[in-house]
Design an enzyme around this catalytic site. Structure first.
Site, PDB file in Angstrom:
ATOM      1  CG  ASP A 133      -2.174  -0.710   1.072  1.00  9.03           C
ATOM      2  OD1 ASP A 133      -2.314  -1.358   0.035  1.00  9.03           O
ATOM      3  OD2 ASP A 133      -3.024  -0.631   1.974  1.00  9.03           O
ATOM      4  CB  CYS A 248     -18.046 -13.382   0.214  1.00 15.11           C
ATOM      5  SG  CYS A 248     -17.359 -14.293  -1.177  1.00 15.11           S
TER       6      CYS A 248
HETATM    7  C1  B12 Z   1      -8.096   2.804  -2.770  1.00 15.68           C
HETATM    8  C2  B12 Z   1      -8.345   1.542  -1.960  1.00 15.68           C
HETATM    9  C3  B12 Z   1      -9.559   1.421  -1.306  1.00 15.68           C
HETATM   10  C4  B12 Z   1     -10.705   2.393  -1.535  1.00 15.68           C
HETATM   11  C5  B12 Z   1     -11.377   2.100  -2.883  1.00 15.68           C
HETATM   12  C6  B12 Z   1     -11.788   0.629  -3.043  1.00 15.68           C
HETATM   13  C7  B12 Z   1     -11.610   0.068  -4.433  1.00 15.68           C
HETATM   14  N1  B12 Z   1     -12.323  -0.996  -4.691  1.00 15.68           N
HETATM   15  O1  B12 Z   1     -10.807   0.544  -5.220  1.00 15.68           O
HETATM   16  C8  B12 Z   1     -11.573   2.143  -0.274  1.00 15.68           C
HETATM   17  C9  B12 Z   1     -11.154   3.114   0.825  1.00 15.68           C
HETATM   18  C10 B12 Z   1     -13.073   2.264  -0.463  1.00 15.68           C
HETATM   19  C11 B12 Z   1     -11.126   0.736   0.118  1.00 15.68           C
HETATM   20  C12 B12 Z   1     -11.879  -0.117   0.874  1.00 15.68           C
HETATM   21  C13 B12 Z   1     -11.489  -1.397   1.229  1.00 15.68           C
HETATM   22  N2  B12 Z   1     -10.271  -1.949   1.037  1.00 15.68           N
HETATM   23 CO1  B12 Z   1      -8.894  -1.116  -0.031  1.00 15.68          CO
HETATM   24  N3  B12 Z   1      -7.493  -0.504  -1.116  1.00 15.68           N
HETATM   25  C14 B12 Z   1      -7.365   0.536  -1.879  1.00 15.68           C
HETATM   26  C15 B12 Z   1      -5.994   0.507  -2.585  1.00 15.68           C
HETATM   27  C16 B12 Z   1      -5.035   1.450  -1.844  1.00 15.68           C
HETATM   28  C17 B12 Z   1      -6.040   0.854  -4.064  1.00 15.68           C
HETATM   29  C18 B12 Z   1      -7.160   0.124  -4.852  1.00 15.68           C
HETATM   30  C19 B12 Z   1      -7.274   0.642  -6.261  1.00 15.68           C
HETATM   31  O2  B12 Z   1      -6.285   0.724  -6.959  1.00 15.68           O
HETATM   32  N4  B12 Z   1      -8.478   1.013  -6.659  1.00 15.68           N
HETATM   33  C20 B12 Z   1      -8.714   1.535  -7.979  1.00 15.68           C
HETATM   34  C21 B12 Z   1      -9.632   0.594  -8.683  1.00 15.68           C
HETATM   35  C22 B12 Z   1      -9.993   1.081 -10.082  1.00 15.68           C
HETATM   36  O3  B12 Z   1      -8.870  -0.572  -8.789  1.00 15.68           O
HETATM   37  P1  B12 Z   1      -9.476  -1.970  -8.436  1.00 15.68           P
HETATM   38  O4  B12 Z   1     -10.544  -1.956  -7.442  1.00 15.68           O
HETATM   39  O5  B12 Z   1      -8.328  -2.925  -8.242  1.00 15.68           O
HETATM   40  O6  B12 Z   1     -10.213  -2.061  -9.803  1.00 15.68           O
HETATM   41  C23 B12 Z   1     -10.151  -3.004 -10.680  1.00 15.68           C
HETATM   42  C24 B12 Z   1     -11.544  -3.594 -10.826  1.00 15.68           C
HETATM   43  O7  B12 Z   1     -12.477  -2.558 -10.790  1.00 15.68           O
HETATM   44  C25 B12 Z   1     -11.358  -4.193 -12.131  1.00 15.68           C
HETATM   45  N5  B12 Z   1     -12.496  -4.250 -12.993  1.00 15.68           N
HETATM   46  C26 B12 Z   1     -13.223  -3.287 -13.519  1.00 15.68           C
HETATM   47  N6  B12 Z   1     -14.119  -3.782 -14.377  1.00 15.68           N
HETATM   48  C27 B12 Z   1     -13.910  -5.097 -14.380  1.00 15.68           C
HETATM   49  C28 B12 Z   1     -14.526  -6.072 -15.098  1.00 15.68           C
HETATM   50  C29 B12 Z   1     -14.070  -7.391 -14.920  1.00 15.68           C
HETATM   51  C30 B12 Z   1     -14.729  -8.445 -15.710  1.00 15.68           C
HETATM   52  C31 B12 Z   1     -13.041  -7.704 -13.988  1.00 15.68           C
HETATM   53  C32 B12 Z   1     -12.571  -9.086 -13.729  1.00 15.68           C
HETATM   54  C33 B12 Z   1     -12.430  -6.670 -13.259  1.00 15.68           C
HETATM   55  C34 B12 Z   1     -12.882  -5.386 -13.498  1.00 15.68           C
HETATM   56  O8  B12 Z   1     -10.374  -3.428 -12.863  1.00 15.68           O
HETATM   57  C35 B12 Z   1      -9.925  -2.387 -12.048  1.00 15.68           C
HETATM   58  C36 B12 Z   1      -8.463  -2.038 -12.401  1.00 15.68           C
HETATM   59  O9  B12 Z   1      -7.626  -3.158 -12.189  1.00 15.68           O
HETATM   60  C37 B12 Z   1      -5.596  -1.004  -2.407  1.00 15.68           C
HETATM   61  C38 B12 Z   1      -4.097  -1.266  -2.270  1.00 15.68           C
HETATM   62  C39 B12 Z   1      -3.417  -1.261  -3.605  1.00 15.68           C
HETATM   63  N7  B12 Z   1      -2.297  -0.580  -3.664  1.00 15.68           N
HETATM   64  O10 B12 Z   1      -3.891  -1.857  -4.566  1.00 15.68           O
HETATM   65  C40 B12 Z   1      -6.382  -1.422  -1.136  1.00 15.68           C
HETATM   66  C41 B12 Z   1      -6.952  -2.826  -1.087  1.00 15.68           C
HETATM   67  C42 B12 Z   1      -7.618  -3.109  -2.401  1.00 15.68           C
HETATM   68  N8  B12 Z   1      -7.958  -2.742  -0.050  1.00 15.68           N
HETATM   69  C43 B12 Z   1      -8.086  -3.803   0.658  1.00 15.68           C
HETATM   70  C44 B12 Z   1      -9.058  -3.978   1.674  1.00 15.68           C
HETATM   71  C45 B12 Z   1      -8.840  -5.132   2.634  1.00 15.68           C
HETATM   72  C46 B12 Z   1     -10.145  -3.106   1.761  1.00 15.68           C
HETATM   73  C47 B12 Z   1     -11.398  -3.276   2.651  1.00 15.68           C
HETATM   74  C48 B12 Z   1     -11.881  -4.715   2.763  1.00 15.68           C
HETATM   75  C49 B12 Z   1     -11.061  -2.684   4.047  1.00 15.68           C
HETATM   76  C50 B12 Z   1     -12.197  -2.701   5.036  1.00 15.68           C
HETATM   77  N9  B12 Z   1     -12.542  -3.838   5.625  1.00 15.68           N
HETATM   78  O11 B12 Z   1     -12.761  -1.673   5.348  1.00 15.68           O
HETATM   79  C51 B12 Z   1     -12.413  -2.366   1.913  1.00 15.68           C
HETATM   80  C52 B12 Z   1     -13.216  -3.151   0.854  1.00 15.68           C
HETATM   81  C53 B12 Z   1     -14.078  -2.299  -0.017  1.00 15.68           C
HETATM   82  C54 B12 Z   1     -14.258  -2.929  -1.388  1.00 15.68           C
HETATM   83  N10 B12 Z   1     -15.326  -3.701  -1.559  1.00 15.68           N
HETATM   84  O12 B12 Z   1     -13.395  -2.725  -2.269  1.00 15.68           O
HETATM   85  C55 B12 Z   1      -7.102  -4.892   0.230  1.00 15.68           C
HETATM   86  C56 B12 Z   1      -7.833  -5.979  -0.567  1.00 15.68           C
HETATM   87  C57 B12 Z   1      -7.328  -7.386  -0.301  1.00 15.68           C
HETATM   88  C58 B12 Z   1      -8.025  -8.400  -1.158  1.00 15.68           C
HETATM   89  N11 B12 Z   1      -8.167  -9.620  -0.654  1.00 15.68           N
HETATM   90  O13 B12 Z   1      -8.425  -8.146  -2.259  1.00 15.68           O
HETATM   91  C59 B12 Z   1      -6.060  -4.031  -0.596  1.00 15.68           C
HETATM   92  C60 B12 Z   1      -5.404  -4.766  -1.757  1.00 15.68           C
HETATM   93  C61 B12 Z   1      -4.998  -3.544   0.423  1.00 15.68           C
HETATM   94  C62 B12 Z   1      -3.946  -4.597   0.705  1.00 15.68           C
HETATM   95  N12 B12 Z   1      -2.707  -4.311   0.381  1.00 15.68           N
HETATM   96  O14 B12 Z   1      -4.210  -5.672   1.175  1.00 15.68           O
HETATM   97  N13 B12 Z   1      -9.917   0.447  -0.424  1.00 15.68           N
HETATM   98  S1  SF4 Z   2     -20.752 -12.185  -5.932  1.00  9.79           S
HETATM   99 FE1  SF4 Z   2     -18.724 -13.094  -5.678  1.00  9.79          FE
HETATM  100  S2  SF4 Z   2     -17.692 -11.677  -4.263  1.00  9.79           S
HETATM  101 FE2  SF4 Z   2     -19.867 -11.233  -4.108  1.00  9.79          FE
HETATM  102  S3  SF4 Z   2     -20.595 -12.478  -2.387  1.00  9.79           S
HETATM  103 FE3  SF4 Z   2     -20.944 -13.683  -4.263  1.00  9.79          FE
HETATM  104  S4  SF4 Z   2     -19.123 -14.961  -4.487  1.00  9.79           S
HETATM  105 FE4  SF4 Z   2     -18.600 -13.327  -3.030  1.00  9.79          FE
END
Ligand code: B12
Ligand code: SF4
Ligand code: SF4
Length: 311
Positions: A133, A248
Site C-alpha cells: 500500500d 461472501c
Molecule cells: C483505494 C483503496 C480502497 C478504496 C477504494 C476501493 C476500491 N475498490 O478501489 C476504499 C477506501 C473504499 C477501500 C476499501 C477497502 N479496502 Co482497499 N485498497 C485501496 C488501494 C489502496 C487501491 C485500490 C485501487 O487501486 N483502486 C482503484 C480501482 C480502479 O482498482 P481496483 O478496485 O483494483 O479495480 C479493478 C476492478 O475494478 C477491475 N475491474 C473493472 N471492471 C472489471 C470487469 C471485470 C470483468 C473484472 C474481472 C475486473 C474489473 O479493474 C480495475 C483495475 O484493475 C488497495 C491497495 C493497492 N495498492 O492496490 C487497497 C486494497 C484493495 N484494499 C483492501 C481492503 C482489505 C479493503 C477493505 C476490505 C477494508 C475494510 N474492511 O474496510 C475495503 C473493501 C471495499 C471494497 N469492496 O473494495 C485490500 C484488498 C485485499 C483483497 N483480498 O483483495 C487491498 C489490496 C490492500 C492490501 N494491500 O491488502 N480500499
Molecule cells: S458475488 Fe462473488 S464476491 Fe460477491 S458475495 Fe458472491 S461470491 Fe462473493
C-alpha cells in the site's frame, strides 16, 4: 545453490510460506493493458472521492517497469488476517477485522524485507523494492496475474482455498523467475450477495466500487464530515466495513490467522458500546498503539462514533 528461474521461484515460494505468508505467486513485470482503461474510467468518474493519491503516477501504477528500474518479476504475496475472536459487545461500534492487531503495513514490510534479504543471500545481487500500500501498485491486478485468485464482484481478490480476508503485498525485482498462470476463471457465478448486502449501495455494478459511498472510505479516508445522507446506513461501523466479505460464501473457507502481531488487544475486544461512546484520547492511544486505526487519529474515530450516536 539454485541455478535457473524455476529453481529460484521454488526457493522464493518456500521461504515466503516459511515467513508466514499464506500464498505466493509470481507474474512477469509488464504493462497492465486490461486494467488501464478501467482505472482511467474509475478516476474520470471520480469514484476515488478525495483520495488524491489515486490520481498520481497513473503510468507507474500500470507498469512496474517504470516504478522499479529493470524489473522483471512481480512476486505477489498474501497474509491472512481472519481473527479468532471478535468484539464481545454485539452493540459496540464495529472495527473491521483487518485492524484488530498491529498495523499490517509494519508487519508485512518486515516480512518483505526478510524475503528480499533471503533472495540476495541465496541467489545473489538482486535489486528490488517491497510494496504494501505504500506506492502506486494495483495489488489486486497482480494477485490475479500471479494466480492467487479472481476478482470478486465486491472487487476483492478471492482464493478458492481461503476466501478473501487477507492482505496483498508485492516484491518487484530485477530477476527473471518462472511465472504462474494468471487466474482466469471466475467463481462468483450468479451470486450477488455482496451487491445486495452493501449497506450504502457502494458496489455500483460487479467489480465497480464507488469509494464515495463505501463505509470504509467514509470512516477511514474521508477527512471532512460524513455526509448526513448516510445517517441510517452506517450499520454501526466506526472503522472500515466487512459486510461485502462477511456475506461472501467463499469466506466459509477462512481459517484464523497464526500471526501473533495480529492478535487483538483484550481491552479492544472488551470495550462496550458505552465505553466507545465515552472514549478518551488516553484510552485511544493505549488500545491503538501501533494499530492501523491510528490513521483516523482520535479526532477521526470520535467523529465516526458521534456520527453513529446521532443516527
Ligand atoms: C483505494 C483503496 C480502497 C478504496 C477504494 C476501493 C476500491 N475498490 O478501489 C476504499 C477506501 C473504499 C477501500 C476499501 C477497502 N479496502 Co482497499 N485498497 C485501496 C488501494 C489502496 C487501491 C485500490 C485501487 O487501486 N483502486 C482503484 C480501482 C480502479 O482498482 P481496483 O478496485 O483494483 O479495480 C479493478 C476492478 O475494478 C477491475 N475491474 C473493472 N471492471 C472489471 C470487469 C471485470 C470483468 C473484472 C474481472 C475486473 C474489473 O479493474 C480495475 C483495475 O484493475 C488497495 C491497495 C493497492 N495498492 O492496490 C487497497 C486494497 C484493495 N484494499 C483492501 C481492503 C482489505 C479493503 C477493505 C476490505 C477494508 C475494510 N474492511 O474496510 C475495503 C473493501 C471495499 C471494497 N469492496 O473494495 C485490500 C484488498 C485485499 C483483497 N483480498 O483483495 C487491498 C489490496 C490492500 C492490501 N494491500 O491488502 N480500499
Ligand atoms: S458475488 Fe462473488 S464476491 Fe460477491 S458475495 Fe458472491 S461470491 Fe462473493
Ligand atoms: S466495504 Fe462495506 S460499504 Fe464498502 S463496498 Fe463493501 S459492504 Fe459496501
Amino acid at each position: 545453490m539454485p541455478h535457473n528461474p524455476s529453481e529460484y521461484s521454488k526457493l522464493i515460494k518456500d521461504e515466503a510460506l516459511r515467513l508466514g505468508f499464506m500464498a505466493c505467486g509470481i507474474a512477469k513485470a509488464d504493462f497492465l493493458a486490461e486494467e488501464a482503461p478501467r482505472l482511467e474510467k474509475w478516476l474520470k468518474e471520480e469514484r476515488h472521492g478525495k483520495m488524491a493519491y489515486m490520481e498520481n503516477h497513473f503510468d507507474k501504477r500500470l507498469d512496474p517497469r517504470i516504478l522499479v528500474e529493470d524489473s522483471k518479476s512481480v512476486i505477489s504475496l498474501t497474509l491472512n488476517y481472519y481473527p479468532w475472536e471478535s468484539q464481545h459487545d454485539p452493540e459496540a461500534p464495529k472495527i473491521s477485522k483487518y485492524a484488530y492487531g498491529e498495523d499490517y503495513h509494519l508487519v508485512i514490510k518486515h516480512k518483505l524485507g526478510q524475503l528480499l534479504e533471503f533472495i540476495r543471500e541465496e541467489i545473489g545481487e538482486v535489486n528490488g523494492r517491497a510494496f504494501v500500500d505504500s506506492a502506486p501498485v494495483l495489488d489486486r491486478a497482480w494477485a490475479k496475474r500471479a494466480g492467487i485468485g479472481w476478482i470478486g464482484k465486491n472487487s476483492n481478490i478471492i482464493s478458492k482455498k481461503s476466501g478473501s480476508f487477507f492482505f496483498l503485498a508485492e516484491l518487484i525485482i530485477d530477476l527473471e523467475l518462472e511465472y504462474d498462470h494468471p487466474f482466469s476463471t471466475d467463481h462468483c457465478g450468479t451470486c450477488t450477495r455482496c451487491i445486495d448486502a452493501c449497506p450504502t449501495d457502494a458496489i455500483l455494478s460487479p467489480f465497480i466500487i464507488d469509494a464515495n459511498r463505501c463505509i470504509s472510505y467514509l470512516t477511514i479516508e474521508l477527512k471532512d464530515e460524513i455526509p448526513t445522507g448516510f445517517g441510517d446506513k452506517m450499520d454501526n461501523w466506526m472503522f472500515g466495513c466487512d459486510v461485502c466479505q462477511d456475506v461472501c460464501p467463499w469466506n466459509k473457507f477462512s481459517v484464523p490467522h497464526s500471526e501473533p502481531q495480529f492478535k487483538p488487544r483484550e481491552q479492544l475486544l472488551q470495550m462496550t458500546r458505552e465505553d466507545w461512546m465515552d472514549i478518551t484520547e488516553d484510552v485511544f492511544t493505549t488500545i491503538f498503539k501501533n494499530s492501523a486505526v491510528k490513521r483516523t487519529k482520535f479526532k477521526g474515530l470520535t467523529r465516526n462514533i458521534d456520527f453513529i450516536k446521532r443516527s
